[in-house]
Scaffold this active site. Structure first.
Site, mmCIF file in Angstrom:
data_model
loop_
_atom_site.group_PDB
_atom_site.id
_atom_site.type_symbol
_atom_site.label_atom_id
_atom_site.label_comp_id
_atom_site.label_asym_id
_atom_site.label_seq_id
_atom_site.Cartn_x
_atom_site.Cartn_y
_atom_site.Cartn_z
ATOM 1 N N LYS A 46 0.980 -1.200 -0.049
ATOM 2 C CA LYS A 46 -0.180 -0.442 0.004
ATOM 3 C C LYS A 46 1.117 1.319 -0.146
ATOM 4 C CE LYS A 46 -2.047 3.086 2.382
ATOM 5 N NZ LYS A 46 -1.704 4.036 1.619
ATOM 6 N N GLU A 92 9.743 1.732 10.182
ATOM 7 C CA GLU A 92 11.309 3.028 9.978
ATOM 8 C C GLU A 92 10.426 4.353 9.659
ATOM 9 O OE1 GLU A 92 13.727 -0.909 7.070
ATOM 10 O OE2 GLU A 92 13.758 1.612 6.388
ATOM 11 N N CYS A 142 13.477 10.473 6.051
ATOM 12 C CA CYS A 142 13.445 10.594 7.071
ATOM 13 C C CYS A 142 14.859 10.280 8.021
ATOM 14 C CB CYS A 142 13.039 9.160 7.090
ATOM 15 S SG CYS A 142 14.313 7.752 6.251
ATOM 16 N N GLU A 186 10.145 16.196 14.198
ATOM 17 C CA GLU A 186 10.915 16.186 12.488
ATOM 18 C C GLU A 186 9.824 17.347 11.970
ATOM 19 O OE1 GLU A 186 9.084 12.203 10.935
ATOM 20 O OE2 GLU A 186 11.478 12.250 10.177
HETATM 21 P P1 NAD Z 1 2.554 8.257 7.998
HETATM 22 O O1 NAD Z 1 2.961 7.786 8.849
HETATM 23 O O2 NAD Z 1 1.745 9.350 7.533
HETATM 24 O O3 NAD Z 1 1.996 7.820 6.798
HETATM 25 C C1 NAD Z 1 2.795 6.193 5.627
HETATM 26 C C2 NAD Z 1 1.244 5.579 5.236
HETATM 27 O O4 NAD Z 1 0.686 5.055 6.393
HETATM 28 C C3 NAD Z 1 0.574 5.773 4.001
HETATM 29 O O5 NAD Z 1 0.705 5.195 3.466
HETATM 30 C C4 NAD Z 1 -0.335 6.214 5.354
HETATM 31 O O6 NAD Z 1 -1.581 5.832 4.213
HETATM 32 C C5 NAD Z 1 -0.657 4.300 5.619
HETATM 33 N N1 NAD Z 1 -1.025 5.170 6.999
HETATM 34 C C6 NAD Z 1 -1.519 6.667 7.397
HETATM 35 N N2 NAD Z 1 -2.244 5.559 8.574
HETATM 36 C C7 NAD Z 1 -2.218 4.302 8.541
HETATM 37 C C8 NAD Z 1 -2.628 3.720 9.595
HETATM 38 N N3 NAD Z 1 -3.921 3.830 10.996
HETATM 39 N N4 NAD Z 1 -2.863 2.203 9.488
HETATM 40 C C9 NAD Z 1 -2.179 1.785 8.687
HETATM 41 N N5 NAD Z 1 -1.688 2.619 7.932
HETATM 42 C C10 NAD Z 1 -2.224 4.213 7.577
HETATM 43 O O7 NAD Z 1 4.145 8.972 6.475
HETATM 44 P P2 NAD Z 1 4.083 10.050 5.419
HETATM 45 O O8 NAD Z 1 3.651 11.350 6.142
HETATM 46 O O9 NAD Z 1 3.583 9.383 4.371
HETATM 47 O O10 NAD Z 1 5.624 10.013 5.375
HETATM 48 C C11 NAD Z 1 6.881 10.526 6.675
HETATM 49 C C12 NAD Z 1 7.170 9.833 7.526
HETATM 50 O O11 NAD Z 1 7.746 8.113 6.779
HETATM 51 C C13 NAD Z 1 8.051 10.674 8.092
HETATM 52 O O12 NAD Z 1 7.976 10.724 9.206
HETATM 53 C C14 NAD Z 1 9.584 9.855 7.720
HETATM 54 O O13 NAD Z 1 10.151 9.936 8.601
HETATM 55 C C15 NAD Z 1 9.335 8.565 7.429
HETATM 56 N N6 NAD Z 1 9.896 7.656 6.806
HETATM 57 C C16 NAD Z 1 10.871 7.092 7.460
HETATM 58 C C17 NAD Z 1 11.501 6.213 6.633
HETATM 59 C C18 NAD Z 1 12.565 4.744 7.002
HETATM 60 O O14 NAD Z 1 13.082 4.326 6.408
HETATM 61 N N7 NAD Z 1 12.212 5.591 8.230
HETATM 62 C C19 NAD Z 1 12.051 6.000 4.794
HETATM 63 C C20 NAD Z 1 11.117 7.124 4.061
HETATM 64 C C21 NAD Z 1 10.144 8.268 5.220
#
Ligand code: NAD
Length: 489
Positions: free
Chosen positions: A178, A253, A287, A386
């Site tokens: 997803k 992650e 990230c 962040e």
């Molecule tokens: P997010 O947590 O809002 O969403 C991530 C994913 O989770 C999306 O596909 C979203 O639709 C889904 N999602 C949202 N709520 C959910 C739920 N309740 N249950 C299951 N899935 C759900 O994050 P974002 O705004 O898309 O991305 C930014 C974040 O990602 C930042 O915090 C960044 O640091 C992190 N990130 C981490 C890494 C890593 O490898 N550590 C890499 C890239 C990004």
């Protein structure tokens, strides 16, 4: 290119482009114009059920496929990515808002990851165990989990698709991916190429939809066997709670607040451009972004001045102009970053450069100017949370002890970068850093093959990246055999 066209309002289930069961759609916006690029399906629980069922049906045959054949399919997939890198790069660049060359870099990284796991697929082994007498044999075998759920964010969708899907498939699992509703196009394009490479239907399914709809339905699904989640720390907690319902293993992650720690003897000609790139690449929406700059006091003024000058020279523009930095990805991200910009001066931070929205100068996109705040205090939200934008928080330190204390004064534990010409000090600081990854005299893992993407603290836990990722996507079975005496004849 016609064979990479992604049909509108569809998702990829069981090898076919399928509309959402209820016909729902979501617009995908171009961050440089705020205009729709196209629509994708708005998947919900019914669509997730179909995708998980397809992955379940496909699992036995895929798990029984020779690992060498699985590797060969992955290698063809990697080769197709290399052959179509420009088209793929444009999908990602336009969808996320990054410069075209950033999209190309991401595609080459994705291709390299898939290629790595293509080679690793048939080198995954267990161990033989010592036995008390020769009448016994003991061994372990790594086995795939079954159906893996992979949920990723929008910032580097192609790289995260490759980093999670490739090891899962190499190890014999099937996958329901997803992507983020904000940037789903390059995962779709990559999945399409995987099928062209010979991946059987159902082995990789891609369901698009909102987090509280498709995301929750997938991570809470009773018929998945493993969850990989990449995203924010708050959502990671929700995913772990969902995993607890069915006792499904989970890899997280999450976010970061990574410091560049610069000692007075550092080679600043190498450090300064890397520090600037670490917070402006992908508009700071990484990230591991180097969002904290910790500088030893004797060189603080010089470093701040040089970094600020470099940040002020960063050229902003839409993806197809291929300048240095694009807009932020969405209105939500724009509002979030501007909130930090408004709050930090009032909290006592000194604005050195940037600090404002840049909308209007470069078109209608969600642009903010690269920003440096000096005299940031550890208690400020800017130092602790962040931002996920091109906003750098600077703090000074006196000596290694204070450097280590500041470096570790964060809830996150993703990456720390140490800049010094003193190898003993670099290794001591690396040893004291409460993070999953350390880089010395460079930002991140440039030059290292298969660098494990490790996390600590609120950044999560994973064995992602490199050979260890194959262990993440397998469960070990232990086998004990007694050798019986058979009567002769
Ligand atoms: P997010 O947590 O809002 O969403 C991530 C994913 O989770 C999306 O596909 C979203 O639709 C889904 N999602 C949202 N709520 C959910 C739920 N309740 N249950 C299951 N899935 C759900 O994050 P974002 O705004 O898309 O991305 C930014 C974040 O990602 C930042 O915090 C960044 O640091 C992190 N990130 C981490 C890494 C890593 O490898 N550590 C890499 C890239 C990004």
């Amino acid at each position: 290119m016609a064979d990479l066209d992604i049909p509108p309002a569809r998702q990829l289930i069981d090898g076919s482009w399928t509309p959402a069961a209820d016909g729902g759609e979501l617009p995908v916006l171009d961050p440089a114009t705020r205009e729709p690029i196209q629509s994708v399906a708005r998947g919900r629980a019914t669509d997730v059920d179909l995708a998980v069922a397809a992955a379940r049906r496909a699992f036995p045959a895929w798990a029984a496929t020779s690992p060498s054949e699985r590797g060969a399919i992955l290698r063809r997939w990697a080769d197709l990515i290399a052959a179509q890198v420009d088209t793929l790069a444009d999908y990602e660049a336009r969808d996320v808002g990054k410069p075209r060359s950033g999209g190309r870099l991401n595609m080459y990284i994705a291709q390299g990851i898939i290629d790595y796991f293509a080679g690793a697929a048939d080198k995954l082994t267990g161990v033989t165990l010592p036995t008390r007498t020769p009448d016994f044999l003991g061994f372990t075998r790594p086995e795939p989990y079954g159906v893996c759920a992979v949920v990723i964010p929008w910032n580097v969708p192609a790289v995260l698709t490759a980093a999670n899907v490739a090891p899962a498939l190499a190890a014999g699992n099937t996958v329901v991916l997803k992507p983020s509703e904000v940037a789903p196009l390059s995962p779709f394009a990559l999945a399409q190429l995987a099928h062209q490479a010979g991946l059987p239907p159902g082995v990789l399914n891609v369901v698009t939809g909102l987090g509280p709809e498709a995301g929750e339905a997938l991570t809470g699904h009773p018929d998945i066997d493993h969850i990989s989640f990449v995203g924010s720390t708050g959502t990671g907690r929700a995913v772990m709670r969902a995993a607890a319902q069915h006792l499904v293993p989970v890899k997280l992650e999450l976010g970061g607040k990574s410091p560049n720690v610069v000692f007075a003897d550092a080679d600043l000609d190498v450090a300064i451009p890397a520090i600037i790139a670490s917070i402006t690449e992908n508009a700071g929406q990484n990230c591991y972004a180097g969002s904290r700059l910790l500088v030893e006091e004797p060189i603080r003024a010089e470093v701040v001045e040089r970094v600020a000058a470099g940040m002020a020279a960063v050229r902003l523009g839409p993806w197809d102009q291929d300048l240095d930095m694009g807009p932020l990805v969405s209105q939500a991200q724009y509002d979030r970053v501007r909130g930090f910009l408004a709050e930090a001066p009032a909290a006592g931070a000194r604005l050195v450069t940037g600090g404002e929205a840049a909308a209007g100068q470069h078109g209608a996109g969600w642009y903010v100017t690269p920003t440096v705040f000096d005299q940031v205090d550890s208690g400020m939200r800017l130092a602790r949370e962040e931002v996920f934008g091109p906003v750098l928080a600077v703090q000074g330190f006196r000596g290694p002890q204070e450097a280590v204390a500041l470096m570790n004064d964060t809830d996150f534990g993703l990456l720390a970068c140490v800049w010094t010409n003193d190898v003993s000090r670099a290794l001591r600081v690396a040893g004291q850093a409460r993070v999953g990854q350390v880089a010395v005299n460079q930002f991140h893992d440039v030059g290292v093959i298969g660098f494990p993407f490790n996390m600590q603290k609120d950044s999560g836990f994973s064995r992602g990246g490199g050979y260890a990722a194959l262990r993440e996507y397998t469960q070990e079975k232990a086998v004990a055999v007694r050798l019986l005496d058979r009567p002769a004849g």
